[in-house]
Design a protein around this motif. Structure first.
Motif, PDB file in Angstrom:
ATOM      1  N   ARG A  40       0.837  -1.257   0.060  1.00  0.00           N
ATOM      2  CA  ARG A  40       0.034   0.160  -0.023  1.00  0.00           C
ATOM      3  C   ARG A  40       0.986   1.377  -0.100  1.00  0.00           C
ATOM      4  N   VAL A  41       0.780   2.070  -0.975  1.00  0.00           N
ATOM      5  CA  VAL A  41       1.699   3.415  -1.162  1.00  0.00           C
ATOM      6  C   VAL A  41       1.185   4.293  -0.534  1.00  0.00           C
ATOM      7  N   LEU A  42       1.956   4.895   0.303  1.00  0.00           N
ATOM      8  CA  LEU A  42       1.566   6.092   1.382  1.00  0.00           C
ATOM      9  C   LEU A  42       1.977   7.211   0.652  1.00  0.00           C
ATOM     10  N   LEU A  43       1.194   8.342   1.186  1.00  0.00           N
ATOM     11  CA  LEU A  43       1.883   9.724   0.664  1.00  0.00           C
ATOM     12  C   LEU A  43       2.554  10.296   1.931  1.00  0.00           C
ATOM     13  N   SER A  93      15.180   7.573   3.324  1.00  0.00           N
ATOM     14  CA  SER A  93      16.576   6.776   3.117  1.00  0.00           C
ATOM     15  C   SER A  93      17.399   6.777   1.878  1.00  0.00           C
ATOM     16  N   GLY A  94      16.876   7.490   0.962  1.00  0.00           N
ATOM     17  CA  GLY A  94      17.845   7.606  -0.277  1.00  0.00           C
ATOM     18  C   GLY A  94      16.930   8.367  -1.277  1.00  0.00           C
ATOM     19  N   ASN A  95      17.248   8.124  -2.739  1.00  0.00           N
ATOM     20  CA  ASN A  95      16.711   9.021  -3.677  1.00  0.00           C
ATOM     21  C   ASN A  95      15.517   8.738  -4.169  1.00  0.00           C
ATOM     22  N   ASN A  96      14.466   9.433  -4.617  1.00  0.00           N
ATOM     23  CA  ASN A  96      13.354   9.302  -5.215  1.00  0.00           C
ATOM     24  C   ASN A  96      12.499   7.999  -4.957  1.00  0.00           C
ATOM     25  N   GLY A  97      12.309   7.616  -3.659  1.00  0.00           N
ATOM     26  CA  GLY A  97      11.624   6.211  -3.457  1.00  0.00           C
ATOM     27  C   GLY A  97      10.471   6.625  -3.294  1.00  0.00           C
ATOM     28  N   ILE A  98       9.552   5.562  -2.977  1.00  0.00           N
ATOM     29  CA  ILE A  98       8.152   5.699  -2.526  1.00  0.00           C
ATOM     30  C   ILE A  98       8.038   4.976  -1.441  1.00  0.00           C
ATOM     31  N   ALA A  99       7.043   5.245  -0.122  1.00  0.00           N
ATOM     32  CA  ALA A  99       6.819   4.640   0.860  1.00  0.00           C
ATOM     33  C   ALA A  99       5.685   3.754   1.018  1.00  0.00           C
ATOM     34  N   THR A 105      -1.848   8.375  -6.877  1.00  0.00           N
ATOM     35  CA  THR A 105      -1.823   7.737  -8.236  1.00  0.00           C
ATOM     36  C   THR A 105      -0.914   8.224  -9.176  1.00  0.00           C
ATOM     37  N   LYS A 106      -0.515   9.552  -9.040  1.00  0.00           N
ATOM     38  CA  LYS A 106       0.339  10.115 -10.210  1.00  0.00           C
ATOM     39  C   LYS A 106       1.891   9.661  -9.655  1.00  0.00           C
ATOM     40  N   TRP A 140       6.510   6.302 -10.799  1.00  0.00           N
ATOM     41  CA  TRP A 140       7.403   5.398 -10.152  1.00  0.00           C
ATOM     42  C   TRP A 140       7.562   4.244 -11.112  1.00  0.00           C
ATOM     43  N   LEU A 141       6.411   3.643 -11.371  1.00  0.00           N
ATOM     44  CA  LEU A 141       6.155   2.282 -12.165  1.00  0.00           C
ATOM     45  C   LEU A 141       6.821   2.689 -13.598  1.00  0.00           C
TER      46      LEU A 141
END
Lengths: 541, 527
Positions: free
Chosen positions: A117-120, A125-131, A213-214, A219-220
């Motif tokens: 589940r992707v969080l806003l 902990s690094g570059n350009n990640g998603i939580a 969503t964006k 990211w994908l």
């Protein structure tokens, strides 16, 4: 009156003379500290973040100005014990380097389990990640590779995190995994006990949903899926507690009573120069140090982590077009048109590898931003770092490289070899910064020391001589000294009875000379000889 | 008097006279003696410092090597560690459990951890410490100034900019930020000051800026800003300012003021450059939204009272002495007089900026158009319209961080009646990096910048600027040019500081800016 003035002049001169004499440190007659008790319970500290504008001006202007007005000598590291080693603390905790024991120590949570589940939230902990939150409710930060360099960034993150942990630093768990489109879902209303938010995120559910969503879509799409239609990513288990923000680049953290050594005086941070050079961390910055509160609020303490491993192993030199061995003056003089040095052709062949050269010039390595601790490094710090790096065995490096899951076996092998080749360069540099000897045994008749540079083949034993000097605690010579020319790496430094000071406290100084060229620093061994025998109470390089 | 004595006077040196009275000999008084001792100590200390790190002496080959006594052969290489060695174990040795506990000795006090009772001293340490004490006041002053900046700031929101959505989520608000500022610009006195920002909850922030450049130079500005991310990113800012600047230059109207007939110089003066003092009391209310990732829309309105008089310290260069009194609209009406005007100016502006961030050299494009209306409110019927355009392209060369940027700036004022426009409202050449001393109703500046990042967060800069002003398009004068070089320090969002040298037919100019970044555009805050 005249005699009084003369007397005053003589006294002033004498005082200045005495004050200016060299005097070695004196160590307490005690067992060296092996653990720093900086895990005392503290209240959960407030989140600390720094604005780039303020911090950069501090690093580029404020701190250099202030330090230029400081005339005292560079302070010695304050997180080392009497034997010149770094005790275990919330900054440094050596682990067993036997592969299975290491894996056990490294793996606290284990790899993530889909669905996610992707969080806003932020992903610091690094570059350009998603939580994301995985099926087991654990928070991870996921990162992908650049579209044209599959595996390069994710592999670097997994490999370097393990090596950094093997060195004794705290590093988060990083796993390589993959997942299909359907394994991801947005969670606009979800939060997590370890959420990392700024308080500025949109509150409107619809806006949150749209933004998530964006974010997920971008990211994908940032890199193509593999043949099976799955998206490869690195999953960083972050935070392994409660993220309380960046580790201050200098000074201490004001809301952590356990933090008592200014960070620029920590050997663990000073030594990052060698670690960064070894692992090709071209974009390492003070931003890559983060504090985590571990434990129940009120009963926990801070642990200090190194993050940002996705920027290591030459990744940034490829992705960010930043040369590994940057030469600012050349770039300045050529108006930015100097060709990028040190990008080996092999890394053009294997896209999974960053621009990681076989050779590394530690002296020229510098972080992406001014890092006060690295600027304070001295020969003893470098030697300590080299010893830590030497302790990471080939088997351990192999284990780390395997964890990077680089698909091409040739690339994997090359990465392994490059890391080992760089290790030798870093060790050679580290050992050359002082007299690279360690005390192995002490007895009444002498001290057995081992020259690591000779023992590990960096220096031919026949070319090394050692000048031995003896002093009392006030710095007065107690013996004419001697020159030793041992055959091998291990040799005895005698302690003649006549060299022992009246109070039993004797300082033995060993200066190595390779081919007649003295080392930049000496080894100082402090011993006490009394009725109980001869004890080593202090070591300084 | 055959012995020297200290005089009870304030004089430092004392002279002794021989009994004969005809021969003078210098004798050292107290201070001289002390000074001599101090000098000797200092010289010795300096010498000691130099000796503190002598190159390690090569052992004298003539010295006999030390040979251990035969009764004490070297210890075996496989000697056990000392705590297990029989020779070091005494009958009072604690049992193994206690040894194990002692082996894991814990401490938190750094002094205890290092085990050092008395720290090491090097030759010259005393003098280093003395130097350190002497330098403590300036050092600690700087340190305080900078170490107070330990929390997040919202500087970006204090400009006429709307943060992007990702910047909202990336940044965390802090509490109080104190930031030093420094400016050096040709035609202006250097100034220093401080900028304090307080970040509050819910996107609210306040700031206070103070600065001075000496007598008759003062700045006090306060702002309150609100920045929110929903429904669209927006900012709303209310601010108030008082400033007084002196020795400002006025050369007259037009590109060649000496030949421009609109300028009425006094006959009896050789000066063609006037100086004036300008005081402003200003309030601005502005708001902006970011309808899309790269576009911003702004509405702003200002209410400003201007007071202009002769620069007090510039004698014959004062405006009333160079120009005929009352001939400069907005200038002092008489000798020793001051003009006062209150003007309301409102503006709408649209901006497109495709660069990812504004600080680093980045590819992208920038375009801005604006339309404004101004009217005097203190009895005068002065009115004018203002419109303009500025655009720039940022193109990479060879590397992503090598950016060449052609720029064009056009500012145009159009009087809406016959009442003359005060000279300080006219379009100026603020984007021109030579000596920007020209002003008129129309100003155009074309420039070409080349920036290249050569170190983290630092870039070099080369530039060529061309500028011309005139009362209308057909009357633009012969362009003036300036070339130069400099360096910028930047964070991701914006510039932190920059310096540059510019060379033009008017001379060499040096620019230094540290603290508050220059915003490209934004007429409300420019002179």
């Amino acid at each position: 009156m005249r005699p009084i003035f003369s007397l005053l002049a003589v006294l002033t001169l004498s005082a200045a003379t005495l004050a200016c004499a060299r005097r070695p440190a004196r160590f307490a007659d005690a067992t060296p500290v092996t653990e720093v008790a900086d895990d005392e319970p503290i209240d959960l500290p407030l989140l600390v973040e720094y604005n780039d504008v303020v911090e950069f001006s501090d690093l580029f202007v404020g701190r250099p100005l202030v330090e230029a007005m400081r005339t005292t000598r560079k302070p010695p590291p304050a997180d080392i014990n009497a034997h010149d080693e770094v005790p275990t603390s919330s900054w440094f905790a050596p682990v067993s380097l036997e592969p299975s024991a290491f894996e056990l120590a490294y793996t606290e949570s284990g790899p993530p389990v889909p669905p996610y589940r992707v969080l806003l939230e932020r992903a610091p902990s690094g570059n350009n990640g998603i939580a994301v939150i995985d099926q087991l409710g654990r928070r991870f930060e996921l990162r992908r590779d650049p579209a044209d360099r599959p595996e390069v960034r994710t592999a670097a993150a997994a490999v370097s995190a393990r090596i950094v942990r093997a060195l004794g630093y705290y590093a988060p768990e990083v796993y390589i995994s993959d997942a299909a489109d359907g394994d991801f879902a947005i969670a606009p209303d979800d939060s997590h006990p370890s959420s990392i938010t700024s308080g500025m995120e949109p509150q409107d559910p619809e806006v949150r949903r749209k933004q998530l969503t964006k974010t997920l879509q971008e990211w994908l799409e940032s890199a193509p899926a593999n043949k099976k239609g799955a998206y490869r990513f690195s999953a960083t288990r972050w935070p392994p507690g409660i993220d309380v923000g960046r580790t201050p680049v200098a000074g201490v953290r004001s809301n952590d009573p356990n933090d008592r050594v200014p960070h620029e005086n920590r050997r663990t941070l000073r030594a990052m120069k060698l670690v960064g050079a070894w692992l090709g961390m071209t974009r390492f910055t003070p931003h890559d140090l983060r504090d985590v509160y571990r434990g129940i609020p009120g009963e926990g303490h801070l642990v200090h982590y190194i993050v940002g491993m996705d920027k290591s192993l030459g990744t940034e030199a490829i992705v960010g077009k930043r040369p590994e061995q940057k030469d600012e003056m050349t770039l300045l003089a050529t108006l930015g048109f100097a060709p990028d040095p040190n990008i080996p052709p092999t890394q053009r062949k294997y896209k999974a590898l960053g621009a990681l050269g076989e050779e590394v010039d530690v002296g020229r390595y510098g972080p992406a931003l001014p890092f006060p601790a690295m600027d304070q490094i001295d020969g003893a710090d470098a030697y300590w770092a080299a010893k830590r790096i030497a302790s990471v065995t080939d088997e351990m490096v192999q284990l780390a490289v395997r964890a990077g899951k680089v698909g091409n076996s040739d690339a994997r092998k090359l990465l392994f070899e490059l890391i080992l080749a760089r290790k030798r360069h870093v060790l050679a540099w580290g050992y050359a910064q002082t007299t690279p000897c360690d005390v192995e045994a002490v007895e009444d008749r002498g001290i057995v020391v081992v020259d690591r540079a000779v023992a590990e083949g960096f220096t031919a034993g026949q070319t090394v001589e050692y000048v031995v000097s003896y002093f009392d605690s006030s710095g007065e010579p107690t013996h004419p000294g001697a020159v030793l020319s041992p055959e091998g790496a291990r040799f005895a430094v005698p302690i003649p009875r006549s060299a022992v000071a009246a109070d039993g406290y004797t300082v033995i100084r060993l200066m190595g000379e390779v081919g007649g060229v003295p080392a930049p620093r000496h080894l100082e061994m402090h011993v006490i000889r009394d009725g109980k025998g001869t004890r080593l109470v202090g070591v300084r390089h | 008097m055959n012995r020297w004595q200290a005089r009870p006077s304030s004089k430092v040196y004392t002279m002794a006279v021989s009994p004969a009275g005809a021969e003078y000999t210098w004798k050292p008084p107290h201070l001289r003696c002390t000074l001599a001792a101090a000098v000797a100590a200092f010289v010795y200390a300096i010498a000691s410092s130099a000796w503190a790190h002598p190159p390690p002496a090569t052992p004298n080959p003539l010295d006999p090597p030390y040979i251990p006594p035969p009764a004490e052969p070297p210890p075996p290489v496989d000697t056990a560690p000392p705590d297990q060695d029989a020779s070091t174990v005494s009958p009072d040795e604690p049992p193994e459990e206690e040894q194990a506990a002692a082996h894991k000795r814990r401490a938190i006090d750094p002094a205890e951890v290092t085990g050092i009772v008395t720290p090491e001293r090097e030759r010259g340490d005393t003098m280093r410490e003395v130097g350190n004490v002497l330098l403590a006041p300036p050092r600690e002053s700087f340190a305080v100034l900078f170490t107070l900046t330990r929390t997040m700031t919202v500087l970006a929101e204090q400009q006429q900019l709307v943060p992007k959505l990702n910047q909202f989520t990336k940044e965390k608000r802090g509490e109080i930020t104190l930031f030093p500022t420094m400016f050096f610009d040709p035609g202006r006195r250097p100034s220093v000051g401080g900028f304090m920002v307080t970040g509050g909850p819910g996107g609210l922030s306040t700031s206070l800026r103070v600065g001075t450049g000496g007598p008759n130079e003062a700045l006090l500005e306060t702002r309150i800003a609100l920045a929110r991310s929903t429904p669209l990113p927006f900012t709303a800012v209310a601010e108030a300012l008082y400033d007084m600047r002196t020795s400002l230059q006025y050369l007259g109207l037009g590109q060649d003021p000496e030949k421009d007939l609109r300028n009425r110089f006094r006959d009896m003066t050789r000066y063609r450059e006037a100086r004036y003092r300008h005081q402003r009391v200003r309030a601005i209310v502005s708001g902006g939204i970011r309808p899309s990732e790269n576009t911003e829309l702004f509405v702003s309105s200002s209410y400003t009272t201007h007071i202009v008089d002769d620069s007090p310290d510039d004698g014959g260069r004062a405006m009333s002495f160079v120009f005929q009194p009352g001939s400069v609209p907005g200038g002092p009406p008489t000798f020793d007089g001051a003009s006062r005007a209150t003007i309301v100016y409102s503006e709408v502006a649209a901006r497109l900026d495709t660069r990812i961030d504004r600080g680093a050299p980045r590819e992208g494009a920038f375009a801005e158009g604006y339309l404004g209306y101004a009217a005097a409110v203190n009895g005068s019927d002065m009115q004018y319209g203002r419109f303009g355009f500025r655009g720039a392209l940022f193109l990479s060369l060879y590397r992503k961080t090598n950016i060449i940027a052609p720029k064009l700036v056009v500012d145009w004022l159009q009087p809406l009646n016959r009442t003359p426009i005060p000279f300080y409202e006219l379009a100026r050449e603020t984007d021109f990096r030579g000596f920007h001393t020209r002003r008129d109703q129309l100003s155009t500046t074309a420039s070409l910048d080349y920036r290249w990042g050569f170190a983290p967060q630092i870039s070099g800069r080369l530039f060529v600027d061309v500028n011309t002003v005139g009362s209308e398009l057909a009357k633009l004068g012969l362009p003036r040019w300036a070339v130069g070089f400099g360096m910028d320090i930047y964070a991701s969002l914006q510039d932190i500081g920059s310096w540059a040298f510019s060379f033009s037919p008017d001379g060499v100019g040096f620019f230094l800016s540290f603290g508050v970044p220059n915003s490209f555009g934004d007429r409300q805050h420019k002179e």
